[in-house]
Design a protein around this motif. Structure first.
Motif, PDB file in Angstrom:
ATOM      1  N   THR A 209       0.627  -1.289  -0.065  1.00  0.00           N
ATOM      2  CA  THR A 209       0.133   0.233  -0.033  1.00  0.00           C
ATOM      3  C   THR A 209       0.961   1.078  -0.105  1.00  0.00           C
ATOM      4  OG1 THR A 209       0.056   0.249   2.585  1.00  0.00           O
ATOM      5  CG2 THR A 209      -1.451  -1.330   1.232  1.00  0.00           C
ATOM      6  N   ALA A 210       2.107   1.319  -0.451  1.00  0.00           N
ATOM      7  CA  ALA A 210       3.043   2.465   0.065  1.00  0.00           C
ATOM      8  C   ALA A 210       4.363   1.713  -0.794  1.00  0.00           C
ATOM      9  CB  ALA A 210       3.126   3.299   1.102  1.00  0.00           C
ATOM     10  N   THR A 211       5.145   2.906  -1.052  1.00  0.00           N
ATOM     11  CA  THR A 211       6.837   2.636  -0.788  1.00  0.00           C
ATOM     12  C   THR A 211       7.629   3.323  -0.533  1.00  0.00           C
ATOM     13  OG1 THR A 211       5.940   2.226  -3.385  1.00  0.00           O
ATOM     14  CG2 THR A 211       7.936   2.859  -3.515  1.00  0.00           C
ATOM     15  N   VAL A 212       8.458   2.601  -0.052  1.00  0.00           N
ATOM     16  CA  VAL A 212       9.738   3.600   0.723  1.00  0.00           C
ATOM     17  C   VAL A 212      10.536   3.602   0.082  1.00  0.00           C
ATOM     18  CG1 VAL A 212      10.468   4.367   2.818  1.00  0.00           C
ATOM     19  CG2 VAL A 212       8.355   2.681   3.087  1.00  0.00           C
ATOM     20  N   GLY A 261       0.399   3.276  -5.151  1.00  0.00           N
ATOM     21  CA  GLY A 261      -0.225   4.964  -5.176  1.00  0.00           C
ATOM     22  C   GLY A 261      -0.129   5.865  -3.909  1.00  0.00           C
ATOM     23  N   SER A 262       1.855   5.338  -3.252  1.00  0.00           N
ATOM     24  CA  SER A 262       2.457   6.164  -2.206  1.00  0.00           C
ATOM     25  C   SER A 262       3.576   6.312  -2.142  1.00  0.00           C
ATOM     26  CB  SER A 262       1.034   5.828  -0.836  1.00  0.00           C
ATOM     27  OG  SER A 262       1.885   6.735   0.061  1.00  0.00           O
ATOM     28  N   LEU A 263       3.792   7.340  -1.945  1.00  0.00           N
ATOM     29  CA  LEU A 263       5.486   7.492  -1.140  1.00  0.00           C
ATOM     30  C   LEU A 263       5.781   7.987  -0.508  1.00  0.00           C
ATOM     31  CD1 LEU A 263       8.401   6.347  -2.565  1.00  0.00           C
ATOM     32  CD2 LEU A 263       8.008   8.703  -4.183  1.00  0.00           C
ATOM     33  N   VAL A 264       6.998   7.627   0.028  1.00  0.00           N
ATOM     34  CA  VAL A 264       7.582   7.679   1.403  1.00  0.00           C
ATOM     35  C   VAL A 264       9.233   8.192   0.350  1.00  0.00           C
ATOM     36  CG1 VAL A 264       8.434   8.074   3.788  1.00  0.00           C
ATOM     37  CG2 VAL A 264       5.858   7.915   3.064  1.00  0.00           C
ATOM     38  N   THR A 265       9.845   9.470   0.780  1.00  0.00           N
ATOM     39  CA  THR A 265      11.588   9.283   1.097  1.00  0.00           C
ATOM     40  C   THR A 265      11.836   9.056   2.273  1.00  0.00           C
ATOM     41  OG1 THR A 265      11.578  11.258   0.610  1.00  0.00           O
ATOM     42  CG2 THR A 265      11.442   9.933  -2.004  1.00  0.00           C
ATOM     43  N   ILE A 322      10.302   7.702  10.891  1.00  0.00           N
ATOM     44  CA  ILE A 322       9.559   6.389   9.047  1.00  0.00           C
ATOM     45  C   ILE A 322       8.575   5.519   9.686  1.00  0.00           C
ATOM     46  CG2 ILE A 322      11.218   5.061   8.312  1.00  0.00           C
ATOM     47  CD1 ILE A 322      13.722   5.564   8.607  1.00  0.00           C
ATOM     48  N   GLU A 323       8.631   5.244  10.808  1.00  0.00           N
ATOM     49  CA  GLU A 323       7.456   4.437  11.107  1.00  0.00           C
ATOM     50  C   GLU A 323       5.765   5.411  11.105  1.00  0.00           C
ATOM     51  OE1 GLU A 323       5.369   1.837  14.217  1.00  0.00           O
ATOM     52  OE2 GLU A 323       7.395   1.544  14.593  1.00  0.00           O
ATOM     53  N   THR A 324       6.240   6.617  11.977  1.00  0.00           N
ATOM     54  CA  THR A 324       5.361   7.597  11.643  1.00  0.00           C
ATOM     55  C   THR A 324       4.788   8.463   9.814  1.00  0.00           C
ATOM     56  OG1 THR A 324       5.193   8.460  13.909  1.00  0.00           O
ATOM     57  CG2 THR A 324       3.617   9.859  11.565  1.00  0.00           C
ATOM     58  N   ALA A 325       5.225   7.870   9.305  1.00  0.00           N
ATOM     59  CA  ALA A 325       5.544   8.381   7.505  1.00  0.00           C
ATOM     60  C   ALA A 325       4.734   7.711   7.569  1.00  0.00           C
ATOM     61  CB  ALA A 325       6.423   9.336   7.093  1.00  0.00           C
ATOM     62  N   LEU A 327       2.992   4.411   7.760  1.00  0.00           N
ATOM     63  CA  LEU A 327       1.961   4.355   8.101  1.00  0.00           C
ATOM     64  C   LEU A 327       1.149   5.447   8.237  1.00  0.00           C
ATOM     65  CD1 LEU A 327       2.335   3.988  12.459  1.00  0.00           C
ATOM     66  CD2 LEU A 327       1.268   2.363  10.698  1.00  0.00           C
ATOM     67  N   GLU A 328       1.059   7.233   7.545  1.00  0.00           N
ATOM     68  CA  GLU A 328       0.492   7.843   7.275  1.00  0.00           C
ATOM     69  C   GLU A 328       0.472   7.474   4.830  1.00  0.00           C
ATOM     70  OE1 GLU A 328      -1.642  10.257   7.789  1.00  0.00           O
ATOM     71  OE2 GLU A 328      -1.431   9.914   9.716  1.00  0.00           O
ATOM     72  N   ALA A 329       1.388   7.479   5.383  1.00  0.00           N
ATOM     73  CA  ALA A 329       0.922   7.044   3.488  1.00  0.00           C
ATOM     74  C   ALA A 329       0.402   5.499   3.696  1.00  0.00           C
ATOM     75  CB  ALA A 329       3.041   6.902   3.473  1.00  0.00           C
ATOM     76  N   ALA A 330       0.222   4.732   3.879  1.00  0.00           N
ATOM     77  CA  ALA A 330      -0.072   3.419   4.206  1.00  0.00           C
ATOM     78  C   ALA A 330      -1.729   3.416   4.124  1.00  0.00           C
ATOM     79  CB  ALA A 330       0.495   2.443   4.573  1.00  0.00           C
ATOM     80  N   LYS A 331      -2.310   4.079   4.773  1.00  0.00           N
ATOM     81  CA  LYS A 331      -3.854   4.373   4.488  1.00  0.00           C
ATOM     82  C   LYS A 331      -4.525   3.969   3.116  1.00  0.00           C
ATOM     83  CE  LYS A 331      -3.220   7.536   9.119  1.00  0.00           C
ATOM     84  NZ  LYS A 331      -3.862   8.580   9.496  1.00  0.00           N
TER      85      LYS A 331
END
Length: 331
Positions: A209-212, A261-265, A322-325, A327-331
């Motif tokens: 559900t997200a890309t890191v 559909g979601s990305l965290v750097t 990192i974890e906070t970001a 969790l937000e991105a995976a919603k």
């Protein structure tokens, strides 16, 4: 396989297989073997090609440029990455320009090894991650060491091409064991190679559900978070760990983001005008319409790094951010 020892083995292999290779830097000869002991033993076995230098990063850069122009393959250690700023003029205005200026008739393939990063209480001028200031410089490769990339493979590649390289080695990687993909796995995570980018996830990409996107030491921290969230929360994301930061291979990032559909750097350098903001700008265009939320850029606070270990920990990126970001991105 401890990273520092494997890196030293990579340098030894370079010396053994290519007579043009020379190592230079401050205090890199025995018995000291460099500030982080990576070169220990090499000057004893290769006394003519492992040479210590005066305390002058400008001299190190200048000597390296001259050696490279003369046909040698210098690998220069900058004792602390903070001091790469003293080489900035020679890197940006000279070393990276020769091949283009002389239409390929002159090359300057210097490799700078740059121990970087904080979390060791070394204070404001010995703890920085300054690679963002070199990203985008034409004809310069910026490459980040990680636990998921083989340093021997990296240095073989450096010696096969004529492009100058800035090789970023986070100081906290040195005592860690490498986690190279074996049999398609890294621990409990599936591993897929996309060129020089390693993809890690607990489930197939289409179920994430997200890309890191993270490199260096931050990639190690991100992998810990990704594994924990998969096991404890059943939250599945794909972690991409690129070796080369600039020029960037956008294909694996674009393919992953289109699926999730979601990305965290994630980076340890200070926020603003950074690797993450460039990723966000490019991917917002490439994946426009596929993103379900804004790209999240995780970086350290925009201030000097404190000497206090407690205050440093609060200022630099760690697993909580990192974890906070994620969790937000995976919603």
């Amino acid at each position: 396989m401890i990273f520092s020892k494997e890196l030293g083995a990579a340098l030894r292999e370079s010396l053994e297989t290519d007579d043009r290779v020379v190592l230079i830097g401050e205090d890199i000869i025995d018995p000291y073997g460099g500030a982080f002991k990576v070169t220990r033993g090499l000057s004893t076995d290769f006394p003519e090609r492992v040479r210590t230098t005066p305390i002058s990063e400008g001299a190190i850069a200048g000597i390296s440029a001259g050696l490279a122009l003369a046909g040698m393959r210098p690998i220069a250690e900058v004792m602390f990455g903070d001091f790469i700023t003293l080489c900035f003029d020679q890197v940006v205005n000279h070393i990276t320009k020769y091949e283009a200026m002389y239409n390929g008739q002159a090359t300057c393939p210097v490799v700078f090894r740059v121990p970087s990063g904080g979390h060791r209480g070394y204070g404001p001028t010995h703890s920085q991650s300054l690679e963002k200031h070199f990203l985008g410089v034409p004809h310069l490769k910026v490459v980040a060491a990680s636990l998921f990339h083989d340093p021997r493979e990296a240095f073989r590649g450096f010696l096969e091409q004529n492009t100058p390289v800035l090789y970023i080695e986070h100081k906290l990687l040195y005592p860690q064991n490498l986690r190279l993909p074996e049999g398609g796995m890294v621990g409990d995570l599936m591993a897929v190679k996309h060129g020089s980018t390693i993809g890690l996830s607990a489930v197939p990409r289409n179920d994430c559900t997200a890309t890191v996107l993270a490199y260096g030491y931050q990639a190690m921290l991100a992998a810990e978070v990704v594994e924990r969230l998969a096991v404890e929360e059943e939250i599945f994301v794909e972690l991409l760990v690129p070796a080369q930061l600039s020029p960037m291979d956008w294909t694996p990032v674009e393919e992953s983001v289109r699926a999730t559909g979601s990305l965290v750097t994630v980076e340890e350098g200070t926020g603003g005008w950074s690797w993450g903001t460039e990723i966000a700008a490019v991917m917002s265009e490439k994946a426009f319409g596929r993103l379900r939320r804004p790209i999240s850029v995780v970086a350290s606070e925009r201030t000097v790094i404190p000497s206090s270990r407690a205050r440093e920990a609060g200022m630099l990126v760690g697993t909580p951010q990192i974890e906070t970001a994620i969790l937000e991105a995976a919603k």
